[in-house]
Design a protein around this motif. Sequence first.
Motif, PDB file in Angstrom:
ATOM      1  N   ASN A  59       5.431   0.039 -63.949  1.00  0.00           N
ATOM      2  CA  ASN A  59       4.725   1.424 -63.899  1.00  0.00           C
ATOM      3  C   ASN A  59       5.559   2.332 -62.722  1.00  0.00           C
ATOM      4  N   ALA A  77       6.780   4.972 -60.650  1.00  0.00           N
ATOM      5  CA  ALA A  77       5.954   6.172 -60.123  1.00  0.00           C
ATOM      6  C   ALA A  77       7.169   7.422 -59.562  1.00  0.00           C
ATOM      7  N   CYS A 133       0.869   9.375 -55.687  1.00  0.00           N
ATOM      8  CA  CYS A 133       1.661   8.459 -55.048  1.00  0.00           C
ATOM      9  C   CYS A 133       1.680   8.823 -53.339  1.00  0.00           C
ATOM     10  N   GLU A 172       0.309   4.945 -56.402  1.00  0.00           N
ATOM     11  CA  GLU A 172       1.625   5.050 -57.429  1.00  0.00           C
ATOM     12  C   GLU A 172       1.626   4.127 -58.676  1.00  0.00           C
ATOM     13  N   ASN A 173       0.734   3.340 -58.658  1.00  0.00           N
ATOM     14  CA  ASN A 173       0.454   2.415 -59.894  1.00  0.00           C
ATOM     15  C   ASN A 173      -0.040   3.453 -61.076  1.00  0.00           C
ATOM     16  N   CYS A 186       0.647   6.780 -61.027  1.00  0.00           N
ATOM     17  CA  CYS A 186       0.949   8.279 -60.740  1.00  0.00           C
ATOM     18  C   CYS A 186       0.773   9.334 -61.872  1.00  0.00           C
ATOM     19  N   HIS A 196       3.612   8.979 -64.294  1.00  0.00           N
ATOM     20  CA  HIS A 196       3.825   7.600 -64.786  1.00  0.00           C
ATOM     21  C   HIS A 196       4.662   7.492 -65.919  1.00  0.00           C
TER      22      HIS A 196
END
Length: 355
Positions: free
Chosen positions: A91, A93, A100, A105-106, A108, A111
């Motif tokens: 994933n 970012a 983020c 960030e996962n 985002c 993404h």
Amino acid sequence: MQAVVLEEFQEPLEVQDMERPEPESHGAVAKVNGCGVCRSDWHCWQGDWDWFNYRPDPPQILGHEPCGTIISVGEDVENVSEGDNVAIPFNFACGKCSLCRNGHENICENHVGLGFMDEAPGAFAEEVHIPHADINAVPLPDEITPDTASGIGCRFMTSYHAMAHRADVGNGETVAIHGLGGIGLSAVHIANALGANVIGVDLMDEKLRKAEELGATATVNASEVDDPAVEIQDMTNGGADVSADALGIATTCQNAVNSLGKNGRHVQIGLTTSEEEGMISLPTDAFVAKEIDFYGSLGLQPSRYPEMLEMIRTGKIDPTKLVDKTIDIHQVPDELASMTDYNTMGIPVCNDFTS
């Protein structure tokens, strides 16, 4: 370079010669040392997940669970150098949006899914491009070898995030994991390391035995009981503290939720198929009456990799225990095809890209 290419959904996959990637100014290119073969790759091959934009326009290189060694970097990259061994989240970012900047960030705002979206050709290939490498190329400690790092892709790191962060599993809690594929077995192993008493649920005795090897204190063969949720309610004197659906079909999701006790926490790890298209009916009134919490879990933030890597480095968790077999790139299409009948266990890893 050689790569596994999706030319048409549900048609046989091919190993083809493709152009090697060049790094964007913010990116880096890694030589792929290993890449897990995941059911999510199977979903992509089947053409699932267009309902949340995880459906590329063929041709597309598949593969989203890589680790690798950096071989070239873009001119704007500051923290990644040639020769670095890195884990590569699926994933990707941007590193700049508000999510983020606040540790998410996962998920985002910008993404990009490795292998699942046109912008990011996948990692069943000799080399893979990593955009925004300063955030998406995660340095590996010297003690973690490529063989170990090959097992920490999507299934393992998503399970870590699900158990350690989203469900916040604690010592002595009872955790019921429904569906013991690679992600479910990873969740069993990680929840056990976090101090939980784990119950594994599946239809296959082989997977139940593997769950016990990985720390499950009890198992339930769902094909041998009238109602797996009731069975767990009885085993736990009122229900589990945490449940997880690690498959993504209506039956496992509903059974997982129904196996919870009051104040229980459900974490959804598995994504649905084209049969559900993201929609599963759930016992809404039970959520109210029992004050149940429902969490989703997507990947793992690069900023939180170090805590997982430290648990691996110190031996508290070991992704190699989940690696069922290693294969070469020409075996990837057959390995994915075998997932149609759920004929895989643990995490198969492709670690030979030049055969």
